[in-house]
Each structure stands twice: as C-alpha cells, then as structure tokens.
Write a protein that holds these residues in place. Structure first.
Motif, short mmCIF file in Angstrom:
data_model
loop_
_atom_site.label_atom_id
_atom_site.label_comp_id
_atom_site.label_asym_id
_atom_site.label_seq_id
_atom_site.Cartn_x
_atom_site.Cartn_y
_atom_site.Cartn_z
N ALA A 160 0.81 -1.22 0.00
CA ALA A 160 0.00 0.00 0.00
C ALA A 160 0.84 1.26 0.00
CB ALA A 160 -0.94 0.00 1.21
N GLY A 161 2.06 1.20 0.51
CA GLY A 161 2.92 2.37 0.55
C GLY A 161 3.61 2.70 -0.75
N ASP A 162 3.49 1.83 -1.74
CA ASP A 162 4.14 2.06 -3.03
C ASP A 162 3.41 3.19 -3.76
OD1 ASP A 162 4.84 1.66 -5.96
OD2 ASP A 162 6.01 0.04 -5.06
N SER A 163 4.14 4.09 -4.36
CA SER A 163 3.52 5.24 -5.03
C SER A 163 2.83 4.87 -6.33
CB SER A 163 4.59 6.31 -5.30
OG SER A 163 5.59 5.80 -6.17
N ARG A 164 3.13 3.71 -6.88
CA ARG A 164 2.49 3.27 -8.12
C ARG A 164 1.15 2.63 -7.79
NH1 ARG A 164 7.40 -0.35 -9.73
NH2 ARG A 164 7.20 -0.61 -7.49
N ASP A 165 0.08 3.24 -8.28
CA ASP A 165 -1.26 2.77 -7.92
C ASP A 165 -1.50 1.31 -8.29
OD1 ASP A 165 -1.42 3.24 -10.68
OD2 ASP A 165 -3.17 4.55 -10.54
N PHE A 166 -0.98 0.86 -9.39
CA PHE A 166 -1.20 -0.53 -9.80
C PHE A 166 -0.44 -1.50 -8.92
CE2 PHE A 166 2.35 1.05 -12.27
CZ PHE A 166 3.28 0.02 -12.21
N VAL A 167 0.62 -1.10 -8.28
CA VAL A 167 1.39 -1.98 -7.41
C VAL A 167 0.69 -2.16 -6.07
CG1 VAL A 167 3.57 -2.29 -6.16
CG2 VAL A 167 3.59 -1.48 -8.53
N HIS A 168 0.11 -1.10 -5.52
CA HIS A 168 -0.51 -1.28 -4.21
C HIS A 168 -1.82 -2.05 -4.30
CE1 HIS A 168 -3.22 2.22 -4.70
NE2 HIS A 168 -2.19 2.95 -5.00
N ASP A 169 -2.29 -2.36 -5.48
CA ASP A 169 -3.45 -3.22 -5.63
C ASP A 169 -3.09 -4.70 -5.80
OD1 ASP A 169 -5.46 -1.38 -5.29
OD2 ASP A 169 -5.78 -1.02 -7.41
N HIS A 170 -1.81 -5.03 -5.73
CA HIS A 170 -1.38 -6.44 -5.77
C HIS A 170 -1.50 -7.00 -4.36
CE1 HIS A 170 0.26 -5.28 -9.59
NE2 HIS A 170 0.87 -6.43 -9.78
N LEU A 171 -2.24 -8.08 -4.22
CA LEU A 171 -2.38 -8.74 -2.92
C LEU A 171 -1.60 -10.04 -2.93
CD1 LEU A 171 -6.19 -8.18 -2.23
CD2 LEU A 171 -4.25 -6.77 -1.55
N HIS A 172 -0.84 -10.25 -1.86
CA HIS A 172 0.00 -11.44 -1.74
C HIS A 172 -0.52 -12.28 -0.57
CE1 HIS A 172 2.94 -9.47 -4.38
NE2 HIS A 172 2.57 -8.39 -3.75
N GLY A 173 -0.79 -13.54 -0.83
CA GLY A 173 -1.28 -14.43 0.21
C GLY A 173 -0.34 -15.59 0.42
N HIS A 174 -0.06 -15.85 1.69
CA HIS A 174 0.79 -16.97 2.07
C HIS A 174 0.04 -17.78 3.12
CE1 HIS A 174 4.04 -15.07 -0.09
NE2 HIS A 174 3.70 -13.94 0.49
N ARG A 175 0.16 -19.08 3.04
CA ARG A 175 -0.52 -19.96 3.98
C ARG A 175 -0.02 -19.71 5.39
NH1 ARG A 175 -5.10 -21.79 2.74
NH2 ARG A 175 -5.16 -22.31 0.57
N CYS A 176 -0.94 -19.62 6.31
CA CYS A 176 -0.60 -19.51 7.73
C CYS A 176 -0.20 -20.90 8.21
CB CYS A 176 -1.78 -18.99 8.52
SG CYS A 176 -2.33 -17.35 8.01
N SER A 177 0.89 -20.97 8.94
CA SER A 177 1.37 -22.29 9.43
C SER A 177 0.62 -22.72 10.67
CB SER A 177 2.85 -22.23 9.74
OG SER A 177 3.55 -21.91 8.56
#
Length: 177
Positions: A160-177
């Motif tokens: 969300a802190g990235d100044s490029r609007d298209f980058v802060h809309d990338h969501l990254h999901g990792h499995r919770c252990s």
C-alpha cells in the motif's frame, strides 16, 4: 513466463493461461522460441463456471477484459474454472498462483472451490486503480479478494505504501502455518 519458467527448473511445471487470442498466439510462440519445455500455454478465460465469454478486442492490451460480456461486444473465448484446468492437467497442488486478469479475479477465485486449499502462495493483481481512474466499478475487486484469501487461510499483505497505484493493488497471500 520466462522468469517463472527459469525459477521452476527442469523438474517444475508451469501453466501459462491466456484468454485473449492474439496474446495467446504470442505466448505460444514465446514459449517455443525460448525452449520453455516445462511451460504449457493454455488458451482459456478463467471464470467461475465453464462456458463462453466475450473479451474486448482493443488495440490497447491492458483494456482487454471479459467485462464486455454484458454488452456482447468482442471476441468469444472459451471459459472454465481453475478447478477444471487442474483436473485436465493432473495438478493436485499449486505452489504459487499469480493472477492478473483485468477485473475478472472475483470470477476466477469463485471457480476454485477445490483448489484454493491446495495453493501455497498467491499473488492477485487487483485493479481498483482502474475503477479510481473511471474505467468502471467492475474493476473494484480488492476488498473481495482480500476477504476471500483471508477466509481461505491465507495471511494477506500488500504494498500500500508504493507510489504506483497498480502496485498497491497487488495482494499477496501466504498460507498460515
């Protein structure tokens, strides 16, 4: 595709899914010319159910989306689910899933009821920035995707802190252990 293909090595397997007919032909040729023997190009639109969708056929590639299905304008393309693609290709688990499908991510996620629990990590490129630019509310998918991933056991993060609007809309999901 090239970066992912190199990363998986000779024992890995990569499906590169592309809906737009012209982009698919380019993908096929790219894989062939680069000798990407562990990469399988798949020509289909990933949706919530099998069928046919209309995809925009504009000169601006980033405008090509299945949202025109409501207007009936565009090029017809076969559609299926990620669950079905995995069945057809004998895929039992997905180590990493990257999805960048111009506003159709809600449909694609809804079409992976069986496989979502078998995904290790995921990156979904949402397109709320396009809705913010006035391209249509069908691009506003970030909240749905965040909730879907969280509900399915992923720890979700963004940039969300990235100044490029298209980058802060990338969501990254990792499995919770």
């Amino acid at each position: 595709v090239l970066a992912f293909s190199r990363e998986i090595g000779v024992n890995g397997r990569l499906l590169a899914i592309e809906a737009h007919p012209v982009s698919y032909r380019i993908l096929e040729q790219f894989c062939r010319l680069n000798g990407l023997s562990t990469t399988t190009p798949v020509h289909v639109a990933v949706m919530d159910r099998p069928g046919t969708v209309m995809i925009d056929d504009q000169d601006i590639w980033e405008a090509n989306t299945v949202s025109s299905a409501r207007t009936g304008i565009g090029t017809p393309v076969g559609a299926t689910t990620i669950d079905q693609i995995c069945k057809e290709h004998g895929i039992a688990k997905i180590d990493f899933l990257k999805m960048n499908i111009e506003g159709a991510e809600v449909f694609a996620l809804q079409g992976m009821k069986e496989m979502i629990g078998k995904v290790g990590s995921i990156c979904v490129c949402c397109h709320d920035f396009r809705a913010d630019r006035g391209h249509g509310e069908q691009y506003r998918t970030r909240d749905f995707v965040w909730g879907f991933l969280t509900d399915n056991g992923f720890k979700v993060s963004d940039r969300a802190g990235d100044s490029r609007d298209f980058v802060h809309d990338h969501l990254h999901g990792h499995r919770c252990s």
